[in-house]
Design an enzyme around this catalytic site. Structure first.
Site, mmCIF file in Angstrom:
data_model
loop_
_atom_site.group_PDB
_atom_site.id
_atom_site.type_symbol
_atom_site.label_atom_id
_atom_site.label_comp_id
_atom_site.label_asym_id
_atom_site.label_seq_id
_atom_site.Cartn_x
_atom_site.Cartn_y
_atom_site.Cartn_z
ATOM 1 N N ASP A 348 56.059 46.179 71.631
ATOM 2 C CA ASP A 348 56.835 45.747 70.481
ATOM 3 C C ASP A 348 56.125 44.576 69.785
ATOM 4 O OD1 ASP A 348 59.472 45.560 68.980
ATOM 5 O OD2 ASP A 348 59.435 43.578 69.920
ATOM 6 N N GLU A 384 52.871 48.594 68.467
ATOM 7 C CA GLU A 384 53.602 48.530 67.212
ATOM 8 C C GLU A 384 52.833 47.507 66.365
ATOM 9 O OE1 GLU A 384 58.170 48.072 65.703
ATOM 10 O OE2 GLU A 384 57.392 46.443 66.942
#
Length: 680
Positions: A348, A384
């Site tokens: 993330d 990401e």
């Protein structure tokens, strides 16, 4: 625990609580502390039964060996040092702290106000000091790691080029599935229920990517609103599985899930959050890292260290270029691979992990460490590639061997099927793995993780049912969530009984899914899209732990499920859709107009939205025909023998149909795939 035991110097490694012969070694990093107290608790976690100052410091590691302490002992830390927020220090020994290296936790969080290191009612807010003891409101660390006999567990080892990812939430996937035993619903073990595994096997996905399962703590703001951080992007410990997801087998639930999925041939990828923690901004709670060594664990503003650098938008940013913080992240990753047998990670807000004092750096210490680590070389690493900090959009910037979520692909596909004129030129690059983004850095097509939908944003049903987000349930007057969704309600906003609109939505979903599975790269499917689940227009359901996010298995669209399974079979049986190098040569790929001639120049930007893509192999070829126009078009075929193996405009989309004619009718708003052996 032996009464009256005298703590001994012990050793600085390994970090954490390590059971040894005759007792347990405790080791904790803190560069700026003046002292560390080890607190032991009774089995119920309510009563502190002993407190020992760690007697030795080696460098910045505080350590001690306590005889008589065995596996299962509850403990926590109190760390002494200056409480000087303006200088970046927030030590408060009144707050019991979680060991960053704990492998097990017992108990839950209590009164959020007591967890604050300051007095929330004081006029100086975080500059004030709270003397309330938080121990009775904190979970306790547990000595030792969960024991598990893996037996003959063998990771599937699926090559990235053959990988098909299924992104899912542990609770959302299983909570309403009637084929999952009631006690296992919403837990890791719910994923091991035969009916659940049957569904995954029927789809033929090769990997399940789980939203965060490392233990997390919901923001007090959400708790006060009667909501929670459902997605789990708010970690508090990087080694312990989230206790709320433990099933009937308790702390062995996670390992049982991994082994069952491996037996079914499915890899397990974890969505991990090594960019911030649940301690949030300066007004957040003191739970672990902040009280252990705030200035070492977090990036602080250089000119005002009272405040945090917030490149994540979550209140703080983990200081991953600090040697000991980087060490913790690497130890955590290796633990999940070696001890928990996971097959990969999705990172993330990965640019935050790659930031130094100078900003984003693709060769930052943590990224370089991950590249060279022998344990991590064998697993999937997916980035990401964006955060909210300066120069935070870094799609295509990570090193070879690290895949990336490709949001440009998402937008290209959505724009094309929404009918944006000229979008076919952009889509063409996405169909071939986005070489314009990745090829210059010697990447491969599979480094592009292609997706149409993910947990963040509209799911598939809502993408074709809503032109505007409907996030009122989040309590922010619909101000949260992305406003640029490239969605289309197909004629009516939200639910409808209109047969024509429903038919158009169903066809649009088939087109979007077909495009995903026919594209070069690594496809990712969002759980629930294959059954037609709707989130009622909520495109930011991070705080919705209810029927908005729990998959509606009772309302399953069986035809859609069969269609997705058919697409995946089609992809798996046609190697031309899974190539490991970029296609640039005319001997490998051709772009065609409806007349069968080359599509080139200004024709790419014409008002029409149909085209063909011819993929050439040594003995076979695939012809993809795309038509986002509302009207049918006759498409002239290349010379050779052709059979249609996919037609999203047909009631029997996978019925193989041979054609002897020189042209084929391509319905409006449809995708067709033909397989054949074209003449030279």
């Amino acid at each position: 625990m032996a009464k009256g035991a005298v703590i001994q110097p012990g050793r600085p490694n390994p970090l954490g609580a390590t059971p040894l012969e005759g007792g347990t070694n405790f080791a904790l990093f803190s560069e700026n502390a003046t002292g560390v107290d080890l607190c032991l608790f009774a089995p119920d976690g309510k009563r502190e039964v002993a407190r020992h100052a760690l007697p030795e410091r080696t460098g910045n590691i505080w350590h001690g060996f306590l005889p008589g302490v065995t596996d299962g002992q509850l403990y926590g830390y109190r760390v002494h040092g200056p409480y000087a927020p303006k200088e970046g220090h927030r030590f408060n020994a009144n707050k019991l702290l979680i060991d960053p290296y704990a492998k097990r936790l017992s108990g839950t969080f209590g009164d959020r106000r007591v967890l604050l290191g300051y007095d929330p009612g004081h006029t100086e807010k975080d500059l004030s000091f709270c003397t309330l003891d938080s121990a009775s409101h904190m979970p306790k660390c547990v000595v030792g790691a969960p024991a598990f006999r893996w037996g003959e567990d063998t990771p599937p080892g699926t090559p990235m080029a053959n990988t098909i990812i299924y992104e899912a939430h542990v609770k959302g996937l299983t909570r309403l599935h009637m084929g999952v035993p009631a006690k296992a619903r919403g837990t890791f073990e719910g994923l091991t229920a035969p009916k659940m595994l049957d569904h995954l096997v029927k789809l033929s996905v090769s990997a399940i990517e789980l939203l965060p399962v490392q233990s997390f703590f919901p923001e007090p703001r959400l708790t006060d609103m009667g909501l929670t951080n459902y997605w789990g992007y708010n970690p508090i410990n990087y080694f312990v599985p989230e206790p709320a997801y433990m099933g009937p087998s308790g702390e062995q639930s996670f390992q049982k899930m991994v082994r069952a999925l491996h037996t079914a041939g499915i890899e397990v990828i974890l969505d991990v959050v090594y960019n911030h923690t649940a301690e949030s901004w300066e007004l957040g709670p003191t739970l672990s890292y902040r009280g252990i060594d705030n200035a070492s664990y977090y990036r602080l503003q250089p000119d005002a260290p009272r405040f945090y650098v917030n490149d994540t938008g979550c209140g703080n940013s983990l200081r991953t270029d600090h040697p000991m913080v980087m060490c913790m992240v690497m130890d955590s990753l290796r633990y999940w691979v070696t001890d928990m047998h996971v097959d990969g990670f999705r990172f993330d807000l990965a640019p935050t992990m790659a930031r130094t004092q100078e900003g984003f750096c693709a060769d930052a210490p943590l990224i370089a460490a991950m590249q060279q680590d022998p344990v991590l070389k064998g697993v999937k690493l997916i980035m990401e590639p964006w955060d909210v900090g300066p120069h935070g959009y870094q799609l295509g910037s990570f090193p070879a061997g690290m895949a990336e979520w490709n949001d440009r692909y998402r937008d290209q596909v959505r724009s094309y099927w929404r009918g944006h004129k000229g979008a076919k030129a952009d889509l063409a690059g996405g169909l071939l793995g986005s070489a314009d983004i990745f090829d210059a850095r010697h990447r491969k097509p599979q480094d592009s993780v292609n997706f149409i939908t993910s947990h963040d944003g509209f799911n598939l049903t809502d993408l074709v049912s809503y032109s505007h987000k409907r996030n009122e349930a989040n309590g922010e007057q619909n101000r949260d969530g992305h406003g640029h969704n490239i969605s289309d309600n197909c004629g009516h906003e939200g639910a409808t009984d209109d047969a024509a609109i429903l038919a158009r939505r169903a066809r649009r979903k088939r087109n979007l899914l077909a495009t995903l599975m026919l594209s070069q790269g690594t496809p990712m499917l969002l759980a629930g899209d294959e059954i037609g689940h709707s989130q009622q227009g909520n495109n930011n359901a991070y705080c919705q732990d209810n029927e908005i996010t729990w998959l509606d298995w009772a309302g399953t669209d069986a035809d859609l499920t069969d269609f997705v399974a058919g697409l995946i079979r089609l992809r798996k049986t046609n190697a031309l859709l899974r190539q490991e190098k970029y296609l640039h040569d005319a001997n490998e790929v051709e772009w065609l107009d409806a007349g069968g001639g080359p599509l080139e120049g200004s024709a790419w930007h014409s008002d029409t939205s149909h085209f063909g893509c011819l993929l050439k192999g040594q003995s076979e070829a695939l012809l993809m025909l795309m038509n986002a126009d509302a009207t049918d078009v006759d498409f002239r075929l290349p010379g050779g023998d052709w059979a249609c193996v996919l037609d999203t405009g047909s009631e029997t989309p996978f019925k193989e149909t041979r054609t002897d004619s020189q042209a084929i009718s391509l319905k409006g708003e449809s995708v067709m795939l033909l397989k054949g052996s074209p003449h030279a």
